[in-house]
Design an enzyme around this catalytic site. Structure first.
Site, mmCIF file in Angstrom:
data_model
loop_
_atom_site.group_PDB
_atom_site.id
_atom_site.type_symbol
_atom_site.label_atom_id
_atom_site.label_comp_id
_atom_site.label_asym_id
_atom_site.label_seq_id
_atom_site.Cartn_x
_atom_site.Cartn_y
_atom_site.Cartn_z
ATOM 1 N NE ARG A 1 -8.362 16.887 -13.747
ATOM 2 C CZ ARG A 1 -8.263 17.518 -12.531
ATOM 3 N NH1 ARG A 1 -8.914 18.753 -12.726
ATOM 4 N NH2 ARG A 1 -7.557 17.206 -11.566
ATOM 5 C CB THR A 2 -7.587 16.794 -21.361
ATOM 6 O OG1 THR A 2 -7.805 18.013 -20.677
ATOM 7 C CG2 THR A 2 -8.494 17.168 -22.683
ATOM 8 C CE LYS B 1 11.450 5.934 -36.973
ATOM 9 N NZ LYS B 1 11.042 4.430 -37.692
ATOM 10 N NE ARG C 1 -3.154 19.497 -23.932
ATOM 11 C CZ ARG C 1 -3.906 20.022 -22.955
ATOM 12 N NH1 ARG C 1 -5.071 20.165 -22.992
ATOM 13 N NH2 ARG C 1 -3.185 20.964 -22.048
ATOM 14 C CG HIS D 1 -8.906 22.724 -24.043
ATOM 15 N ND1 HIS D 1 -9.201 21.695 -24.585
ATOM 16 C CD2 HIS D 1 -8.462 22.634 -22.533
ATOM 17 C CE1 HIS D 1 -9.175 20.815 -23.481
ATOM 18 N NE2 HIS D 1 -8.815 21.349 -22.615
#
Lengths: 307, 307, 307
Positions: free
Chosen positions: B56-57, B86, B108, B136
């Protein structure tokens, strides 16, 4: 307009869509035509919301979107959308997406009927890109358009459908579309265990569309205008029918039995049920058919976004 | 400008952003406005770099990008970016992305503080789209904007926050924002085991913002301008509080206790803590709130890209 | 034009591509230049078809596409494309994609030679974005361009390649490119168990390019114009060589041994084989090198789409 089921398209709606599809096909052949199309919906966006991966369908819709100028917001893992993982309902998900102002949300979902539920509440136009064993209306539209663009008509045709007719979504839908038109005759070629369902046969009778059933591929393809072939999965056959599977292959020899102006269709992917040496035959139309998926989806998106 | 924490927005910065958000909201209502927006950043790109899925974000940011004309480069599986798999550091990843000339990289990450680390070295503007239990900021901004756009002010409000106030990132952040403004009063409605943290209460005191605590939802919602509701997850409640969980549901009856011009907010997804028959009440603003996320992100991206 | 192997680029083709790359680099420095580039291919699309994730390569290609105005259709999980999961051949997949009218399909595949197979049948231009242990031509091009753009030439250079030369795709390819030009000398710095392959040494001899081998890093970097470093993975070393691994690190001390105008390259990601205190040295060019990947891919896409 939501596009949930092939049933919602009557004859007029089909011809209207196919006329637009022809125009788009023509426009795509020239740089100026492509530029014009790509400038049409520059300020609009579509969203592909796939609850299960179906890369080909997704690419086809997204390419259609880009060729019309749309911004394309994409997700292949909508199951991780808060909805599935946190217990949100499809209705709430639609409530959120309605706030994003898309011209269309294209949904793929493993559960039959779920996209109908979405369309029931969504203010944004919803396009069904396949809901489990349910519907996949744009596949039916591209199949129908492929016949239409090759013959210029959708009536007075003999259409053979072969392979897995019991579980195959495509032949079942196509049979129902052909029943809308006059004087079509359908030949179902399959084994007993994967024969077409009684519901489809009843539907054809009610609509005065004749049909016959056979397990003989030679008899099945002879005299037909359209040979719509699908895979006969061995693991779905019962013991008695297993020996028949190897006979359900279209190869160079089968070609000799077909009409000169027949067309061979297949929803793809193909494994070995049509041998690759058939591909060069001018009657082999399955790749053209796949390309028609792009055209039909462009026509549909353009229609929806200009409503 | 990096957007790492809601704390970096003072009153002036908030009002400036909200004024731009209002303008974008207005522009989106007309075809000419949408066209103008979609033409603004045609030669620029943004990148969403998600180390964990948050569909959604991500969709909200990407749609915001497209509506402003940006090219949107997207990844949901940045953990497979050479970095994670890696052993590359976040600093090196930023070193590479700086060479791609993005207007913004939206990150995110499951680990708190990781996006701050990225912003410390990146030359490209970084936007925090959630870093674990940390921040957020665009969620806080859209929450604040929803209050602002409904009341035309951010002071002199009584705001009820209910549900899981201990682990919930949203109520904690919103409380801190409200403390920047004068004469707000906060009512925390929760159980003892999921009560608001002492750090937030201390912060409110320091900023002369009054508050009260209760586990009585009826008392909690009465007289409030804003009811910000979240889910009270049973599995997080201790034995003594479990019996209380069923009482933390807003339904038709709860509506009767609220002020006529109150607004009901929820960060979504909602499960059963607000019953669906509340949705049609004009005070239910949670879907509007979700849509405001798009607007706020547009305002933010536009601000950053025109700096 | 398909781009399958670095071998298909002769000297003239390289210089022509690098001239275009220089022009793009210059254009990207100004808003008007960026706008002009972003308007070039507005009516066209490219598709990234990745059968294994390689987020960095994908982002680089897609960003390159957006900066040139292309619509970018993206997939990271092409293995779920009907092909892999249902047994479709690469040839059939190309048959379908040819119908979508892309300007280029960029393919990543874990299996060596698979992309060559795709290019053999595809009508759409194919770009190899890495096929297993095989080729990754755009990586070779960006490596070569980085040398070219720093020295203004590709001949008369001493180039040190260090680390894993046995399995490393990058040094092997770069050695072959350098052999196309006159008077280059290559110094291979590795352990016996990860030494450069005999095939490459034979190739250099046939092309009159001199080389030497050493396991002494100090001797290896002294006097070189280019130090191309890669990781020496301990788990790939045999018992006898394991003790040497800690010596294959470039740090502040190694810098003192290098020429003043040398350049240090690395394909990234880097773990600890170049210490971070080297990054600020003007000779450290590995992040510039990564950024050149974007430029080279833009030049390539622009060339292919304007053919």
């Amino acid at each position: 307009m939501h596009v949930v089921s092939i049933d919602q398209f009557d004859k007029d709606a089909l011809f209207e869509l196919f006329t637009k599809t022809d125009q788009i096909k023509e426009a795509l052949t020239s740089p100026s035509g492509r530029k014009k199309l790509a400038g049409k919906h520059r300020d609009k966006q579509i969203c592909t919301l796939f609850y299960e991966p179906s890369t080909r369908t997704r690419l086809s819709f997204e390419t259609a979107g880009y060729k019309l100028g749309f911004g394309v917001v994409s997700t292949e893992s909508a199951g991780q959308f808060s909805s599935a993982s946190k217990g949100e309902t499809m209705e709430d998900t639609m409530g959120v997406l309605d706030g994003y102002g898309y011209s269309a949300v294209i949904i793929r979902h493993p559960e039959t009927g779920m996209i109908g539920r979405a369309a029931k509440v969504a203010k944004t136009p919803i396009i069904n890109a396949g809901d489990g064993a349910g519907e996949h209306p744009t596949q039916s539209l591209l199949d129908t358009y492929t016949i239409y663009s090759n013959f210029g008509r959708l009536d007075n045709l003999t259409v053979t459908m072969g392979g897995d007719l019991k579980y195959g979504r495509c032949p079942r839908s196509l049979a129902k579309v052909l029943a809308k038109f006059d004087d079509n005759h359908i030949k179902f070629v399959s084994t007993k265990s994967l024969a077409i369902g009684q519901d489809i046969k009843d539907f054809l009778k009610q609509n005065n569309t004749t049909y016959e059933e056979t397990s003989d591929i030679e008899k099945g393809v002879a005299g037909s205008d359209v040979i719509y072939w699908t895979r006969l999965q061995k693991e779905r056959l019962d013991e008695k029918d297993k020996g028949l599977a190897h006979g359900f292959i279209i190869d160079k020899n089968t070609l000799k039995l077909m009409k000169k102006d027949a067309i061979i269709m297949h929803p793809l992917p193909r494994v070995d049920e049509i041998t690759t040496d058939v591909d060069d035959d001018p009657r082999a139309k399955y790749f053209e058919q796949a390309g028609n998926g792009l055209l039909i989806r462009m026509a549909l998106l353009d229609t929806i976004a200009t409503e």
